[in-house]
Write a protein that holds these residues in place. Structure first.
Motif, PDB file in Angstrom:
ATOM      1  N   GLY A 261       0.939  -1.340  -0.113  1.00 18.48           N
ATOM      2  CA  GLY A 261       0.114   0.016  -0.275  1.00 18.48           C
ATOM      3  C   GLY A 261       0.754   1.377  -0.063  1.00 18.48           C
ATOM      4  N   PHE A 262       0.055   2.286  -0.349  1.00 16.46           N
ATOM      5  CA  PHE A 262       0.938   3.550  -0.121  1.00 16.46           C
ATOM      6  C   PHE A 262       2.141   3.873  -1.404  1.00 16.46           C
ATOM      7  N   GLY A 263       1.893   3.348  -2.421  1.00 14.23           N
ATOM      8  CA  GLY A 263       2.611   3.603  -3.629  1.00 14.23           C
ATOM      9  C   GLY A 263       3.762   2.821  -3.973  1.00 14.23           C
ATOM     10  N   ARG A 264       4.181   1.704  -3.036  1.00 18.48           N
ATOM     11  CA  ARG A 264       5.004   0.885  -3.145  1.00 18.48           C
ATOM     12  C   ARG A 264       5.321   0.422  -4.407  1.00 18.48           C
ATOM     13  N   THR A 265       4.260  -0.133  -5.060  1.00 20.36           N
ATOM     14  CA  THR A 265       3.977  -0.893  -6.365  1.00 20.36           C
ATOM     15  C   THR A 265       3.970   0.051  -7.431  1.00 20.36           C
ATOM     16  N   GLY A 370      21.133 -15.595  -8.120  1.00 21.14           N
ATOM     17  CA  GLY A 370      20.409 -16.445  -8.378  1.00 21.14           C
ATOM     18  C   GLY A 370      19.005 -16.205  -9.062  1.00 21.14           C
ATOM     19  N   ASP A 371      18.670 -14.988  -8.506  1.00 16.59           N
ATOM     20  CA  ASP A 371      17.150 -14.741  -9.263  1.00 16.59           C
ATOM     21  C   ASP A 371      17.242 -12.962  -8.917  1.00 16.59           C
ATOM     22  N   VAL A 372      16.365 -12.589  -9.830  1.00 20.66           N
ATOM     23  CA  VAL A 372      16.180 -10.854  -9.467  1.00 20.66           C
ATOM     24  C   VAL A 372      14.746 -10.616  -9.584  1.00 20.66           C
ATOM     25  N   ARG A 373      14.014 -10.196  -8.520  1.00 18.69           N
ATOM     26  CA  ARG A 373      12.755 -10.202  -8.628  1.00 18.69           C
ATOM     27  C   ARG A 373      12.203  -8.650  -8.477  1.00 18.69           C
ATOM     28  N   GLN A 374      11.005  -8.026  -8.995  1.00 20.13           N
ATOM     29  CA  GLN A 374      10.590  -6.933  -8.705  1.00 20.13           C
ATOM     30  C   GLN A 374       8.954  -6.630  -8.897  1.00 20.13           C
ATOM     31  N   LEU A 375       8.686  -5.925  -8.095  1.00 16.28           N
ATOM     32  CA  LEU A 375       7.226  -5.379  -8.326  1.00 16.28           C
ATOM     33  C   LEU A 375       7.420  -3.731  -8.129  1.00 16.28           C
ATOM     34  N   GLY A 376       7.060  -3.135  -9.028  1.00 10.64           N
ATOM     35  CA  GLY A 376       7.165  -1.460  -8.817  1.00 10.64           C
ATOM     36  C   GLY A 376       8.451  -1.287  -8.178  1.00 10.64           C
ATOM     37  N   PHE A 377       8.436  -0.541  -6.974  1.00  8.11           N
ATOM     38  CA  PHE A 377       9.598   0.068  -6.330  1.00  8.11           C
ATOM     39  C   PHE A 377      10.098  -1.007  -5.577  1.00  8.11           C
ATOM     40  N   MET A 378       9.612  -2.402  -5.593  1.00  2.52           N
ATOM     41  CA  MET A 378      10.044  -3.111  -4.614  1.00  2.52           C
ATOM     42  C   MET A 378      10.937  -4.321  -5.329  1.00  2.52           C
ATOM     43  N   ALA A 379      12.014  -4.635  -4.765  1.00  6.88           N
ATOM     44  CA  ALA A 379      12.824  -5.574  -5.308  1.00  6.88           C
ATOM     45  C   ALA A 379      13.541  -6.378  -4.458  1.00  6.88           C
TER      46      ALA A 379
END
Ligand SMILES: *Cc1c(COP(=O)(O)O)cnc(C)c1O
Length: 448
Positions: A261-265, A370-379
């Motif tokens: 919530g509040f912009g993170r994605t 081993g892996d790189v994952r992201q959703l919006g400004f979360m990684a």
């Protein structure tokens, strides 16, 4: 006036303060950060060292520390009153905030129930959902959950959680749920990625469950990504499908937006990217911009109305906390939401998300990634011992912590999730600071 030294603080911290999620034996043997003040995205420790707060003080800071507008909101409310009870009475900022939250939330979430932490927001949604069916004269008791889920650390929230390392110990204390696989892990293992076939597969499994059972209270899930499990995103469209099925089979849907919530994605709430309105949306963390403990459970008229009756009907929701709807927290939360509008925080976040996406690519060059994952400004950047076999580092080696420690040398404060390096920077961080954080993290990982 100072009658203690930095050394006193270090000693007293180790003698008296039992820290959350911390092996205190190890903590007491190490040098730890003791923060004293903050300014924008920077934190300063008691020795005057400066660090970029690259995890937003555990995912809650939004507009930076020591923000003049947020400070003023607290100060002005403080001059009036710090706290008044909301059990059967009300207060000005909590009313204004409830109205504001319902305006920015997905359409149809018109009621706000306050608490203090994310776990409580989830706990309240679980009790309300269960109670909703009781008030309707239906005896339902089963929740459908996901493996790898994290909803906080109180007993109800742990019951619907699925991280064995955190939750396994308490199994005998918990109520049972039906657990579906974590979408990310399932998709990766069975389909090699977040594909449409994988999505279809998952949905069939959920549909079979819902068709077979008449006792399901609700489906409970995090919004968009299983953050605490190490940043495991869902396939796009997953939540929309869950919403359609829960509608069709008349089951409630509880969405935990505490982390997202509040912009993170990239949008105010991730639900909005899926175009859905759940029956419950749980909020916490960023709700006060990282200033004070506050959480909220939003729900619909339909749920609310099932609790209406004469006093003697005893249909009302018997739940509340001493500080529910705290005046100071509500006041700063309102100012936090005003800042989103005044500073166009979400608009200005877009290029930063693009920068993050571009720069995250570079981590694939490192042999221990081993892996790189992201959703919006979360990684999340997952460290492994061996890239080919994806063999992890041994648990006791604390590789993630070692990398975080290294970053500290260059003034970047991180807290990993096991061996997943988490980037969850305050939304106001500037592009050059993002680059500095990434350069530092790349360097620290390459030193392994
Ligand atoms: C942090 C978190 C919680 C728990 O919130 P607390 O304020 O720590 O109790 C619940 N759900 C999610 C998705 C979270 O990230």
């Amino acid at each position: 006036m100072r009658n203690y030294s930095p050394e006193d603080l270090v000693r007293w911290d180790k003698e008296h303060f039992w820290h959350p999620f911390t092996q205190m034996k190890v903590y007491r043997e190490e040098d730890n950060l003791i923060f004293e003040r903050g300014e924008g995205v920077y934190l300063y420790d008691i020795h005057g060292n400066k660090y970029i707060d690259a995890v937003s003080s555990l995912w809650c800071n939004v507009h930076g520390h020591n923000h003049p507008k947020l400070n003023r909101a607290v100060e002005e409310q403080l001059k009036k009153v710090a706290h008044t009870t909301t059990l059967g009475s009300s207060n000005v900022p909590a009313i204004l905030l409830a109205k504001k939250l319902t305006e920015i939330a997905p359409e149809g979430l018109t009621k706000v129930f306050y608490s203090e932490d994310g776990a409580e927001a989830v706990e309240i949604a679980l009790k309300m959902a269960y109670h909703y069916w009781r008030n309707k004269g239906e005896d339902k008791r089963t929740f459908i959950t996901l493996s790898e889920a994290y909803h906080g650390d109180t007993i109800g929230a742990v019951s619907v959680g699925g991280i064995d390392l955190f939750h396994g110990t308490y199994r005998d204390l918990l109520f049972e749920t039906i657990r579906l696989p974590s979408p990310y892990l399932y998709c990766k293992q069975e389909h090699g990625g977040l594909s449409q076939t994988c999505l279809a597969d998952l949905i069939i499994r959920l549909q079979e469950l819902l068709r077979a059972r008449r006792d399901v209270v609700a489906v409970v899930l995090e919004s968009g990504i299983q953050a605490a499990a190490g940043m495991l995103p869902y396939p796009k469209g997953f939540m929309k499908e869950v919403r359609e099925l829960t509608r069709r089979y008349e089951v409630l849907m509880i969405v935990d937006e505490v982390a997202t919530g509040f912009g993170r994605t990239g949008s105010m709430f991730y639900c909005q990217q899926e175009g859905i309105t759940p029956d419950f949306m749980c909020l916490g963390k960023g709700i006060t911009g990282g200033y004070l403990p506050l959480a909220a459970t939003l729900t619909t008229n339909r749920v609310f109305e099932a609790f209406l009756g004469e006093f003697g009907d005893a249909k009302h929701f018997y739940h509340g906390h001493t500080y529910t709807g705290n005046n100071l927290a509500a006041a700063v939360s309102l100012a936090n939401l005003e800042l989103f509008e005044e500073e166009k925080t979400l608009e200005r976040l877009k290029p930063k998300i693009e920068l993050l996406t571009r720069r995250l690519e570079e981590f694939w060059e490192l042999k221990h990634v081993g892996d790189v994952r992201q959703l919006g400004f979360m990684a999340g950047i997952e460290l492994v011992k061996d890239r080919e076999s994806r063999e992890p580092f041994p648990y006791g080696e604390r590789t993630g912590f070692k990398v975080a420690h290294k970053c500290r040398e260059k003034g970047v404060f991180l807290r990993p999730l096991g061996d997943v390096m988490v980037l969850m920077m305050p939304l106001v961080i500037r592009e050059e600071e993002i680059n500095y954080v990434i350069d530092t993290l790349k360097w620290a990982i390459s030193e392994l």
